[in-house]
Motif scaffolding. Structure first.
Motif, PDB file in Angstrom:
ATOM      1  N   ALA A 382       0.841  -1.207   0.000  1.00  0.00           N
ATOM      2  CA  ALA A 382       0.000   0.000   0.000  1.00  0.00           C
ATOM      3  C   ALA A 382       0.878   1.260   0.000  1.00  0.00           C
ATOM      4  O   ALA A 382       0.595   2.227  -0.721  1.00  0.00           O
ATOM      5  N   GLU A 383       1.928   1.244   0.800  1.00  0.00           N
ATOM      6  CA  GLU A 383       2.834   2.412   0.839  1.00  0.00           C
ATOM      7  C   GLU A 383       3.507   2.620  -0.513  1.00  0.00           C
ATOM      8  O   GLU A 383       3.684   3.743  -0.977  1.00  0.00           O
ATOM      9  N   TYR A 384       3.897   1.507  -1.121  1.00  0.00           N
ATOM     10  CA  TYR A 384       4.554   1.573  -2.426  1.00  0.00           C
ATOM     11  C   TYR A 384       3.608   2.181  -3.464  1.00  0.00           C
ATOM     12  O   TYR A 384       3.986   3.082  -4.224  1.00  0.00           O
ATOM     13  N   ASN A 389       1.548   6.984  -6.536  1.00  0.00           N
ATOM     14  CA  ASN A 389       0.216   7.490  -6.816  1.00  0.00           C
ATOM     15  C   ASN A 389      -0.547   6.577  -7.780  1.00  0.00           C
ATOM     16  O   ASN A 389      -1.102   7.019  -8.794  1.00  0.00           O
ATOM     17  N   LEU A 390      -0.541   5.300  -7.465  1.00  0.00           N
ATOM     18  CA  LEU A 390      -1.200   4.298  -8.296  1.00  0.00           C
ATOM     19  C   LEU A 390      -2.270   3.596  -7.470  1.00  0.00           C
ATOM     20  O   LEU A 390      -2.096   3.381  -6.270  1.00  0.00           O
ATOM     21  N   THR A 391      -3.385   3.248  -8.116  1.00  0.00           N
ATOM     22  CA  THR A 391      -4.315   2.328  -7.457  1.00  0.00           C
ATOM     23  C   THR A 391      -3.681   0.943  -7.478  1.00  0.00           C
ATOM     24  O   THR A 391      -2.715   0.698  -8.209  1.00  0.00           O
ATOM     25  N   ARG A 392      -4.266   0.034  -6.715  1.00  0.00           N
ATOM     26  CA  ARG A 392      -3.701  -1.314  -6.684  1.00  0.00           C
ATOM     27  C   ARG A 392      -3.818  -1.966  -8.063  1.00  0.00           C
ATOM     28  O   ARG A 392      -2.898  -2.655  -8.525  1.00  0.00           O
ATOM     29  N   VAL A 429      -9.201  -5.838 -10.575  1.00  0.00           N
ATOM     30  CA  VAL A 429      -9.068  -5.357 -11.952  1.00  0.00           C
ATOM     31  C   VAL A 429      -7.643  -4.858 -12.173  1.00  0.00           C
ATOM     32  O   VAL A 429      -7.213  -3.898 -11.533  1.00  0.00           O
ATOM     33  N   VAL A 430      -6.922  -5.556 -13.023  1.00  0.00           N
ATOM     34  CA  VAL A 430      -5.576  -5.096 -13.369  1.00  0.00           C
ATOM     35  C   VAL A 430      -5.702  -4.051 -14.468  1.00  0.00           C
ATOM     36  O   VAL A 430      -6.320  -4.295 -15.500  1.00  0.00           O
ATOM     37  N   VAL A 431      -5.142  -2.871 -14.221  1.00  0.00           N
ATOM     38  CA  VAL A 431      -5.251  -1.774 -15.176  1.00  0.00           C
ATOM     39  C   VAL A 431      -3.916  -1.579 -15.878  1.00  0.00           C
ATOM     40  O   VAL A 431      -2.909  -1.267 -15.242  1.00  0.00           O
ATOM     41  N   ASP A 432      -3.901  -1.812 -17.176  1.00  0.00           N
ATOM     42  CA  ASP A 432      -2.663  -1.618 -17.930  1.00  0.00           C
ATOM     43  C   ASP A 432      -2.426  -0.123 -18.095  1.00  0.00           C
ATOM     44  O   ASP A 432      -3.156   0.557 -18.813  1.00  0.00           O
ATOM     45  N   VAL A 433      -1.419   0.392 -17.428  1.00  0.00           N
ATOM     46  CA  VAL A 433      -1.197   1.843 -17.429  1.00  0.00           C
ATOM     47  C   VAL A 433      -0.764   2.356 -18.798  1.00  0.00           C
ATOM     48  O   VAL A 433      -0.736   3.550 -19.038  1.00  0.00           O
ATOM     49  N   HIS A 434      -0.359   1.443 -19.677  1.00  0.00           N
ATOM     50  CA  HIS A 434       0.067   1.881 -21.011  1.00  0.00           C
ATOM     51  C   HIS A 434      -1.062   1.836 -22.019  1.00  0.00           C
ATOM     52  O   HIS A 434      -0.873   2.212 -23.163  1.00  0.00           O
ATOM     53  N   ALA A 435      -2.226   1.311 -21.566  1.00  0.00           N
ATOM     54  CA  ALA A 435      -3.314   1.133 -22.530  1.00  0.00           C
ATOM     55  C   ALA A 435      -3.887   2.495 -22.934  1.00  0.00           C
ATOM     56  O   ALA A 435      -3.730   3.478 -22.234  1.00  0.00           O
TER      57      ALA A 435
END
Lengths: 435, 435
Positions: A382-384, A389-392, A429-435
């Motif tokens: 969670a700290e990481y 500034n990312l959601t899980r 839900v895995v969110v592809d940050v590059h999508a």
């Protein structure tokens, strides 16, 4: 425990094949002699080839874990099926030295070159006064150091929710490296004023190259020919490799053939095509790994056989220096106790820790955290995520795209049945940050 | 450097035999994939068995040196021809960790037992409150340490005038040992007042036993199950051995199955028949090895190929603690210069040293001496003989009868032709002190 003569013969036969020996009268005499003693609990370890080069017990069958057989772990680095990578079987190891045949090896983008050391040279050139070419013999006639350092792939944690510690952390190892400080070579050639970076190049088919800032190159980088007492093995860079302590694995160029002194970092093929993440959120602000640790015993996939006395054991390390302290929690991080460090604490090396623990049969969540000598504390997941500034969901999408330096705390959950599983919660839900 | 397809096929075939693999479709797929890449300089290191368990380069063929094939070196310990001993090839090694397959192994008086770890136990009994039997699993659930220690045979120097450093000093090695401090086990069983010694017993055919003073047993003795990260190998005591830091090799009982706490030293068969020297002149006054060192590069049998820059390198160690300083002479001891220590200095561990040296083509006599942390200085051969009040002829007669602790300085002579030979003078008349 006793072996039959028939078993013995089979083992001896196989043993002879191992060393590629033709059964000479001498070898036969030795083997025959052992056979006479077969009534005792004696096995083939007396056979000549085992005396020349020792073998493991037949009860020890630990191997590396081969990657690239499935694509269930999606990463940007897709393992080539014919050039497999392999992970260190961390749960099976003791101490801090990784046995060389079990030390992880990352995928070799262009295969493992077969280098004759008598023909191999290292060229040092670029912004220097006297470009020089060193043979292996010449390198061995220079001042050297022997240092224990960990080596870790930047993509060590492609799947933080893997079942076993080999799956979560197996792309790392620790060895005693012997070689010439790069600073000695750079001193020999003489640096020009504009020199500010070096580019190291490999002798593999793809000429893997990597840029390293000059400050680091002059600090503790080694041009290594020895690993754990013997010549560096082919899958680790025979006959020569860079060791860049605390930096990501990819900096530690194997099969090293050229060092060019330059005035800016070069963007090599490997870097721009595979390893740089353009998203500023995931841009790394340092090259060295932060404080890290993981419990290897008990760990995912294992099963506690009995209530009562156990010892929780694991590895801690930091790319920034020595480990100052390791703490272990058995309640998922609510409380921590300081662990014992089981051996010498060396900078940028694996450090073995343990904590005696009495298991009462209830559920428990075991995890460790490392404080390094720069007072950096290993973060929780969670700290990481908060730091970046990312959601899980975004975090896990980013991990799979090679965020790197994923040093958050790894929890292992012990069930009432004694079974140990990964204690990180599933990601909805895995969110592809590059999508 | 390129390999032909025919060479490749031969290597792959041999490789498959090594792992005892039947060629499964999966393995064939991998092998076939590599074969397709044979046009590159790629060898069989991509084959599945090499990925599972790494291999050395085909250019690295160093082995241990087998003893017991001849009786040219007369010692009281006559090697059994069917249970050969093997020496560490010291001149070929780097750093301080001895690769486990190359670590010396002394003759096994009754062969190497084939022990199933699931059936192996350690019994601790005698003058104790609660005799206990530990399984391997139970031992692994106890507090442990990982420490780097050298191990040396008391008869390491049977022939000080041997041609090579493997011949003069090859009965030693250095490993990272992991195991339970014996003090932990003795604390578990509870010592009675009369307890003053322990007797350790092996599971080999001859029940090798050795007595150890209780003070040492409670100090730094380990019940070790790990060596260099993996389980102790059969020829080093699988699955369990004693490590008695700084003491003679024979104390480090392999295949450990029993520890009996007693009130006096036991005179075991090995001790009274082979290892005790009745002559008071040669009686040892201590169990731990004194300060020692030897140059491994360049050393006997090697040949300097060029004038100019060289590096003199070797190992220093002391059974009494850490190495404080190593000095190197290039003029047979007339003058000394302080050597660099190449790595971490750990107590009772091999310490690698080096000194840059420019060879001008003239004769030179290279030798090193060790000063340990107790300010004990390694003696010359003459000083050693004087201490024991022996003539040189008597000294050499005594060496061959297992004087032990023969830690005098080893000179290597460099000839004008670059050839390196043993620098100790021939002995005119060897006097057998027991005659």
């Amino acid at each position: 425990m006793k072996r039959t003569n028939r078993d013995r013969r089979r083992f001896l036969k196989q043993g002879a094949a191992v060393a590629g020996l033709v059964a000479t009268p001498q070898a036969l005499e030795l083997a025959g002699g052992s056979a006479a003693a077969a009534a005792q609990t004696v096995v083939d370890h007396n056979a000549l080839e085992s005396v020349l080069y020792g073998k493991r017990s037949r009860f020890v069958t630990t191997t590396r874990e081969v990657e690239g057989r499935s694509h269930s772990e999606q990463t940007l680095i897709r393992p080539h099926p014919h050039r497999p990578s392999a992970r260190t079987p961390l749960a099976e190891l003791t101490g801090t030295i990784t046995p060389t045949p079990l030390h992880f090896t990352t995928q070799h983008h262009y295969g493992i070159p077969d280098i004759n050391p008598d023909e191999h040279t290292l060229r040092v050139e670029g912004l220097v006064d006297r470009p020089l070419v060193f043979t292996m013999d010449e390198l061995r006639r220079l001042p050297f150091v022997s240092r224990v350092y960990f080596l870790e792939c930047v993509g060590n944690r492609p799947n933080p929710r893997a079942e076993t510690v080999t799956g979560t952390h197996g792309r790392m190892g620790c060895s005693e490296w012997t070689g010439v400080p790069l600073s000695v070579l750079l001193d020999e050639v003489g640096l020009r004023d504009a020199a500010s970076w070096i580019v190291a190049e490999a002798a593999d088919g793809g000429k893997h190259t990597k840029s390293i800032p000059l400050g680091k190159a002059l600090d503790d980088v080694l041009v290594a020919y020895g690993q754990n007492g013997e010549p560096v093995r082919p899958d680790h860079g025979y006959p020569l490799r860079l060791v860049v302590p605390g930096f990501e694995g990819i900096y530690n160029v194997k099969w090293l053939k050229r060092i060019k002194v330059v005035d800016q970092p070069y963007l090599s093929f490997q870097e721009h095509s595979r390893f740089l993440t353009p998203n500023p959120k995931t841009q790394r602000d340092a090259y060295d790994f932060g404080p890290n640790s993981v419990i290897t015993q008990p760990s995912g996939g294992q099963e506690l056989q009995a209530h009562g006395a156990h010892v929780i054991s694991g590895l801690a390390w930091s790319g920034s220096g020595a480990v100052r302290k390791v703490e272990v929690s058995t309640d998922g991080g609510a409380t921590y106790r300081e662990a014992e460090l089981a051996g010498p604490v060396l900078p940028k090396a694996h450090t073995r820790f343990y904590l005696p623990w009495r298991w009462n049969g209830e559920e428990a969540v075991l995890q460790s955290r490392c404080l390094d000598e720069r007072d950096q504390l290993q973060p929780t997941e969670a700290e990481y995520a908060r730091y970046w500034n990312l959601t899980r969901g975004q975090l896990y999408g980013t991990v799979q795209s090679q965020l790197g330096h994923c040093n958050w705390i790894q929890p292992w959950k012990v069930g009432r049945d004694g079974k140990v599983t990964n204690g990180l919660e599933p990601v909805d839900v895995v969110v592809d940050v590059h999508a």
